[in-house]
Scaffold this motif. Structure first.
Motif, PDB file in Angstrom:
ATOM      1  N   SER A   1       0.821  -1.214   0.000  1.00 55.70           N
ATOM      2  CA  SER A   1       0.000   0.000   0.000  1.00 55.70           C
ATOM      3  C   SER A   1       0.857   1.266   0.000  1.00 55.70           C
ATOM      4  CB  SER A   1      -0.928   0.013   1.220  1.00 55.70           C
ATOM      5  OG  SER A   1      -0.184   0.022   2.424  1.00 55.70           O
ATOM      6  N   TRP A   2       2.152   1.108   0.168  1.00 52.75           N
ATOM      7  CA  TRP A   2       3.047   2.276   0.196  1.00 52.75           C
ATOM      8  C   TRP A   2       3.448   2.751  -1.193  1.00 52.75           C
ATOM      9  CZ3 TRP A   2       7.209   0.347   4.233  1.00 52.75           C
ATOM     10  CH2 TRP A   2       6.602   0.228   5.499  1.00 52.75           C
ATOM     11  N   ALA A   3       3.602   1.816  -2.126  1.00 50.02           N
ATOM     12  CA  ALA A   3       4.091   2.172  -3.465  1.00 50.02           C
ATOM     13  C   ALA A   3       3.189   3.242  -4.084  1.00 50.02           C
ATOM     14  CB  ALA A   3       4.120   0.923  -4.349  1.00 50.02           C
ATOM     15  N   PRO A   4       3.771   4.185  -4.822  1.00 50.98           N
ATOM     16  CA  PRO A   4       5.175   4.303  -5.240  1.00 50.98           C
ATOM     17  C   PRO A   4       6.029   5.182  -4.326  1.00 50.98           C
ATOM     18  CG  PRO A   4       3.859   5.903  -6.437  1.00 50.98           C
ATOM     19  CD  PRO A   4       2.919   5.192  -5.484  1.00 50.98           C
ATOM     20  N   PHE A   5       5.779   5.127  -3.028  1.00 52.44           N
ATOM     21  CA  PHE A   5       6.507   5.987  -2.092  1.00 52.44           C
ATOM     22  C   PHE A   5       7.075   5.181  -0.915  1.00 52.44           C
ATOM     23  CE2 PHE A   5       3.234   8.885  -3.960  1.00 52.44           C
ATOM     24  CZ  PHE A   5       4.103   9.706  -4.665  1.00 52.44           C
ATOM     25  N   CYS A   6       7.687   4.033  -1.225  1.00 55.22           N
ATOM     26  CA  CYS A   6       8.231   3.182  -0.163  1.00 55.22           C
ATOM     27  C   CYS A   6       9.362   3.867   0.611  1.00 55.22           C
ATOM     28  CB  CYS A   6       8.731   1.865  -0.747  1.00 55.22           C
ATOM     29  SG  CYS A   6       7.394   0.754  -1.260  1.00 55.22           S
ATOM     30  N   SER A   7      10.138   4.705  -0.050  1.00 56.02           N
ATOM     31  CA  SER A   7      11.222   5.410   0.643  1.00 56.02           C
ATOM     32  C   SER A   7      10.667   6.303   1.742  1.00 56.02           C
ATOM     33  CB  SER A   7      12.023   6.280  -0.341  1.00 56.02           C
ATOM     34  OG  SER A   7      12.610   5.517  -1.358  1.00 56.02           O
TER      35      SER A   7
END
Length: 209
Positions: free
Chosen positions: A186-192
């Motif tokens: 559920s984080w993608a595209p901001f996993c960082s």
């Protein structure tokens, strides 16, 4: 640290994460006015990552401060001028001294394509970096996050990420790589960005390399 420059995607990422993830919805508002920062120097970022391998953030900073004091400016050329005994006396293991010298040689001899990295995809950069002694996938991923500020890096081998996910999502139970990937779905595209906030849940002070 240089003045903070917020990554252009940061606010969009926070909105996305708070909408998609119950933990992020609570966690992100607890840490306002802070964000991922880059030191702006590829060599220094990689050198700090090597120094920080397998030791605590606090210990790494102490060793780095002593190492950095050996030279007026932390550059590949200056590192190559340092005496091994002086580097060891700063708290570096013999192996880390070897790794730092090899890193300096790669930069000094232009065996890494620093100017090409912004246009390369994450895996291509990782492949180039892991060819340097002492740089494994984790170190390369820290570089992608902290120097190139790539938004969607998921460092599966990071102890902080594993611990934070265990505590926040699994009531402290150990987590597998597949479980981490499942949470990060559920984080993608901001996993960082999500990883950065997971680190904040363990240590409010932002880590940097």
């Amino acid at each position: 640290m240089p003045p903070a420059v917020e990554p252009e995607y940061w606010q969009d990422a926070c909105k996305h994460l708070m909408k998609r993830d119950r933990v992020m919805k609570k966690l992100i508002p607890r840490h306002p006015d802070v964000c991922l920062q880059s030191r702006g120097d590829a060599f220094v970022t990689l050198a700090r990552s090597i120094v920080g391998q397998q030791i605590s953030v606090k210990a790494a900073q102490s060793v780095w401060d002593r190492f950095e004091s050996l030279t007026r400016k932390m550059t590949p050329a200056q590192v190559l001028k340092l005496k091994v005994d002086d580097m060891r006396a700063s708290g570096l293991s013999a192996r880390k001294v070897e790794y730092l010298v090899d890193l300096a040689l790669h930069f000094a001899d232009k065996r890494v394509r620093v100017s090409d990295w912004p246009g390369m995809d994450d895996e291509a950069i990782i492949a180039e970096l892991v060819a340097i002694r002492g740089i494994g996938r984790w170190t390369a991923e820290m570089f992608l996050i902290f120097h190139l500020m790539r938004p969607n890096v998921l460092p599966l081998d990071d102890i902080g990420l594993q611990t934070g996910i265990s505590q926040a999502y699994f009531s402290g139970e150990p987590v597998s790589r597949s479980e981490i990937r499942e949470v990060a779905g559920s984080w993608a595209p901001f996993c960082s960005v999500a990883t950065w906030y997971i680190w904040r849940s363990l240590d409010p002070l932002p880590v940097s390399y």
